[in-house]
Write an enzyme that holds these catalytic residues in place. Structure first.
Site, short mmCIF file in Angstrom:
data_model
loop_
_atom_site.label_atom_id
_atom_site.label_comp_id
_atom_site.label_asym_id
_atom_site.label_seq_id
_atom_site.Cartn_x
_atom_site.Cartn_y
_atom_site.Cartn_z
N GLY A 1 0.85 -1.19 0.00
CA GLY A 1 0.00 0.00 0.00
C GLY A 1 0.88 1.24 0.00
N GLN B 1 2.99 9.84 1.49
CA GLN B 1 4.27 9.12 1.44
C GLN B 1 5.09 9.46 0.21
OE1 GLN B 1 2.33 5.08 2.30
NE2 GLN B 1 4.30 5.01 3.35
N CYS C 1 6.03 0.13 7.54
CA CYS C 1 5.63 1.24 6.68
C CYS C 1 6.83 1.66 5.83
CB CYS C 1 5.18 2.41 7.56
SG CYS C 1 4.65 3.85 6.62
N LEU C 2 6.59 1.88 4.54
CA LEU C 2 7.67 2.29 3.64
C LEU C 2 8.31 3.61 4.09
CD1 LEU C 2 6.03 1.50 0.17
CD2 LEU C 2 7.72 0.13 1.41
N HIS D 1 -4.28 1.03 7.77
CA HIS D 1 -2.96 1.67 7.76
C HIS D 1 -2.94 2.84 6.76
CE1 HIS D 1 1.63 1.27 7.89
NE2 HIS D 1 1.42 2.09 6.87
N GLU D 2 -3.46 2.59 5.56
CA GLU D 2 -3.41 3.62 4.51
C GLU D 2 -4.42 4.74 4.78
OE1 GLU D 2 -0.85 3.46 2.74
OE2 GLU D 2 -0.38 1.38 3.16
N HIS E 1 -2.86 7.08 7.12
CA HIS E 1 -1.92 8.00 6.45
C HIS E 1 -2.66 9.24 5.96
CE1 HIS E 1 2.08 6.30 6.28
NE2 HIS E 1 1.67 5.14 5.78
NI NI Z 1 2.65 3.32 5.76
#
Ligand code: NI
Length: 163
Positions: free
Chosen positions: A46, A51, A88-89, A130-131, A134
């Protein structure tokens, strides 16, 4: 289509409540395509607009067969509980166990502006939440007790120094 640079903690944009997506046009389609490409390149499941440095309520995901674009996402129902690893990226994929609902129902608009609802369980439900977080300026580490949150951040910053 170009890869976008992934914004990392503690960038300010990651803590902002995103602005609503209002234009469902070619630019948005291109942006979503870049986001998918950037997500696959980073081997994530995701990726949300903050991000890649954009203060926008938008994410893409492809997780356990659930592939979608979600603009202006909301979690409208949850049920049960699951406890498993999440990363998380934007925080170097440093993993931590996060407790979340087992099921989540997402309400969002697709890249044409059509509203839809989608239900998922397990890992895909985790990605929904999670997304969507964000898009509300919230990171998965915000779900952790302070000590564990500090540990994740320290580990991430240490790995950054080794790059
Ligand atoms: Ni993330």
């Amino acid at each position: 289509m170009p890869l976008r640079k992934i914004t990392e903690y503690p960038a300010q944009v990651l803590g902002l409540i995103g602005k609503p997506v209002t234009d469902f046009d070619d630019d948005l389609a291109r942006l979503c395509s870049d986001m998918f490409e950037t997500m696959y390149d980073a081997e994530g499941v995701g990726l949300a607009a903050p991000q890649i440095g954009l203060n926008l309520r938008l994410f893409v995901m492809d997780c356990e067969g659930t592939k979608l674009v979600a603009a202006n996402p909301e979690i409208v129902a949850t049920d049960g509980e699951q406890s498993s690893h999440e990363g998380c990226l934007s925080i170097g994929k440093v993993p931590a166990v996060v407790v979340r609902p087992q099921m989540a129902r997402l309400r969002a608009q697709d890249e044409n502006g059509e509203w839809f609802e989608r239900e998922a369980t397990g890992y895909a439900a985790r990605a929904f939440m999670h997304e969507t977080d964000h898009c509300n300026g919230k990171l998965f580490i915000d779900h952790l007790p302070k000590l564990r949150r500090d540990m994740i951040v320290k580990r991430f910053q240490k790995e950054k120094r080794w790059e």
